[in-house]
Design a protein around this motif. Structure first.
Motif, PDB file in Angstrom:
ATOM      1  N   VAL A 166     -71.626  48.102  34.013  1.00 58.28           N
ATOM      2  CA  VAL A 166     -71.947  46.536  33.285  1.00 58.28           C
ATOM      3  C   VAL A 166     -71.019  45.802  33.856  1.00 58.28           C
ATOM      4  O   VAL A 166     -69.604  45.475  33.714  1.00 58.28           O
ATOM      5  CB  VAL A 166     -71.934  46.512  31.908  1.00 58.28           C
ATOM      6  N   LEU A 167     -71.404  44.663  34.672  1.00 55.67           N
ATOM      7  CA  LEU A 167     -70.445  43.820  35.472  1.00 55.67           C
ATOM      8  C   LEU A 167     -69.645  43.033  34.728  1.00 55.67           C
ATOM      9  O   LEU A 167     -68.534  42.944  34.692  1.00 55.67           O
ATOM     10  CB  LEU A 167     -71.328  42.959  36.416  1.00 55.67           C
ATOM     11  N   TRP A 168     -70.056  42.361  33.416  1.00 55.83           N
ATOM     12  CA  TRP A 168     -69.449  41.388  32.763  1.00 55.83           C
ATOM     13  C   TRP A 168     -68.227  42.219  32.061  1.00 55.83           C
ATOM     14  O   TRP A 168     -67.040  41.611  31.952  1.00 55.83           O
ATOM     15  CB  TRP A 168     -70.265  40.727  31.690  1.00 55.83           C
ATOM     16  N   ARG A 169     -68.449  43.539  31.713  1.00 53.98           N
ATOM     17  CA  ARG A 169     -67.718  44.283  31.073  1.00 53.98           C
ATOM     18  C   ARG A 169     -66.422  44.653  31.992  1.00 53.98           C
ATOM     19  O   ARG A 169     -65.190  44.568  31.754  1.00 53.98           O
ATOM     20  CB  ARG A 169     -68.047  45.626  30.408  1.00 53.98           C
ATOM     21  N   GLU A 170     -66.819  44.912  33.202  1.00 53.89           N
ATOM     22  CA  GLU A 170     -65.835  45.277  34.161  1.00 53.89           C
ATOM     23  C   GLU A 170     -64.806  43.999  34.604  1.00 53.89           C
ATOM     24  O   GLU A 170     -63.633  44.048  34.680  1.00 53.89           O
ATOM     25  CB  GLU A 170     -66.667  45.844  35.705  1.00 53.89           C
ATOM     26  N   VAL A 171     -65.539  42.898  34.664  1.00 56.46           N
ATOM     27  CA  VAL A 171     -64.676  41.823  34.928  1.00 56.46           C
ATOM     28  C   VAL A 171     -63.943  41.263  33.743  1.00 56.46           C
ATOM     29  O   VAL A 171     -62.507  40.894  33.811  1.00 56.46           O
ATOM     30  CB  VAL A 171     -65.732  40.329  35.200  1.00 56.46           C
ATOM     31  N   LEU A 172     -64.363  41.542  32.591  1.00 61.34           N
ATOM     32  CA  LEU A 172     -63.424  41.017  31.291  1.00 61.34           C
ATOM     33  C   LEU A 172     -62.161  42.096  31.225  1.00 61.34           C
ATOM     34  O   LEU A 172     -61.002  41.768  31.115  1.00 61.34           O
ATOM     35  CB  LEU A 172     -64.199  41.305  29.961  1.00 61.34           C
ATOM     36  N   THR A 173     -62.620  43.343  31.571  1.00 62.89           N
ATOM     37  CA  THR A 173     -61.460  44.365  31.611  1.00 62.89           C
ATOM     38  C   THR A 173     -60.326  44.004  32.651  1.00 62.89           C
ATOM     39  O   THR A 173     -59.141  44.027  32.644  1.00 62.89           O
ATOM     40  CB  THR A 173     -62.032  45.762  32.049  1.00 62.89           C
ATOM     41  N   GLY A 179     -56.221  36.598  37.033  1.00 57.77           N
ATOM     42  CA  GLY A 179     -57.299  35.915  37.794  1.00 57.77           C
ATOM     43  C   GLY A 179     -57.779  36.597  38.990  1.00 57.77           C
ATOM     44  O   GLY A 179     -59.105  36.745  39.360  1.00 57.77           O
ATOM     45  N   THR A 180     -56.811  37.005  39.863  1.00 59.03           N
ATOM     46  CA  THR A 180     -57.366  37.585  41.150  1.00 59.03           C
ATOM     47  C   THR A 180     -57.875  38.784  40.916  1.00 59.03           C
ATOM     48  O   THR A 180     -59.107  39.306  41.379  1.00 59.03           O
ATOM     49  CB  THR A 180     -56.144  38.015  41.875  1.00 59.03           C
ATOM     50  N   SER A 181     -57.644  39.487  39.671  1.00 59.62           N
ATOM     51  CA  SER A 181     -58.222  40.850  39.348  1.00 59.62           C
ATOM     52  C   SER A 181     -59.500  40.761  39.034  1.00 59.62           C
ATOM     53  O   SER A 181     -60.525  41.325  39.330  1.00 59.62           O
ATOM     54  CB  SER A 181     -57.779  41.603  38.305  1.00 59.62           C
ATOM     55  N   ALA A 182     -60.039  39.773  38.061  1.00 58.02           N
ATOM     56  CA  ALA A 182     -61.184  39.320  37.740  1.00 58.02           C
ATOM     57  C   ALA A 182     -62.062  38.806  38.776  1.00 58.02           C
ATOM     58  O   ALA A 182     -63.319  39.249  38.798  1.00 58.02           O
ATOM     59  CB  ALA A 182     -61.019  38.123  36.446  1.00 58.02           C
ATOM     60  N   VAL A 183     -61.790  37.857  39.527  1.00 56.98           N
ATOM     61  CA  VAL A 183     -62.496  37.632  40.956  1.00 56.98           C
ATOM     62  C   VAL A 183     -63.006  38.673  41.695  1.00 56.98           C
ATOM     63  O   VAL A 183     -64.042  38.803  42.098  1.00 56.98           O
ATOM     64  CB  VAL A 183     -61.664  36.502  41.682  1.00 56.98           C
ATOM     65  N   VAL A 184     -61.841  39.691  42.096  1.00 52.33           N
ATOM     66  CA  VAL A 184     -62.062  40.674  42.889  1.00 52.33           C
ATOM     67  C   VAL A 184     -63.149  41.593  42.338  1.00 52.33           C
ATOM     68  O   VAL A 184     -64.267  42.096  42.594  1.00 52.33           O
ATOM     69  CB  VAL A 184     -60.862  41.436  43.268  1.00 52.33           C
TER      70      VAL A 184
END
Length: 163
Positions: free
Chosen positions: A19-26, A57-62
């Protein structure tokens, strides 16, 4: 059969789907918390700022960009599912790390010359923060996506392989 035994054919619990939003949040929260905790423990104020900005921020964007690309097929998709997961992870990690390193180098060199207010040690951190964050986020997102993709596509049985 005792309640503590796994059912036949299942070696472990089924992980959650990708689930993309969960991956970005994590991808944002994990490095922000770990780098932030290290900053508090060592008293490094610049690390505390970097923890919630350039590192997380970099982690979330990537995670967002790569997760979107992988979820939408990862064109060309064949190599992302045909190669072993570790190989796909390494290839994507090298690509995103290289791009992040170039971006960090460019920002550390170009921004001080064109935006005097941004000059300082914080920009020099980008040379390290961006590629490391990109590599870790790529590895986690790719392995999570690959694991969920393997569960979605059934593997051929021995009987189907002989046809």
């Amino acid at each position: 059969m005792p309640a503590t035994k796994d059912r036949p054919g299942r070696s472990r619990a089924t992980p959650r789907p990708f689930v993309l939003w969960r991956e970005v949040l994590t991808a944002y929260a994990a490095p922000a918390l770990t780098a932030g905790a290290a900053a508090v423990a060592t008293g490094q104020r610049d690390l505390a700022v970097a923890a919630v900005t350039s590192i997380a921020g970099t982690s979330a964007v990537v995670a967002f960009l790569l997760g979107t690309w992988l979820r939408n097929g990862g064109r060309p998709r064949r190599w992302t599912t045909a190669l072993p997961g570790v190989v796909v992870t390494v290839v994507l990690a090298v690509a995103t790390t290289g791009a992040a390193a170039l971006l960090g180098w460019f920002a550390a060199r170009w921004l001080p010359a064109h935006a005097p207010l941004l000059a300082g040690a914080r920009l020099e951190r980008l040379r390290i923060d961006l590629p490391v964050s990109a590599a870790l986020a790529t590895a986690v997102v790719t392995l999570r996506w690959r694991g969920s993709a393997a569960r979605r596509t059934p593997r051929p049985t021995a009987r189907e392989d002989t046809r």
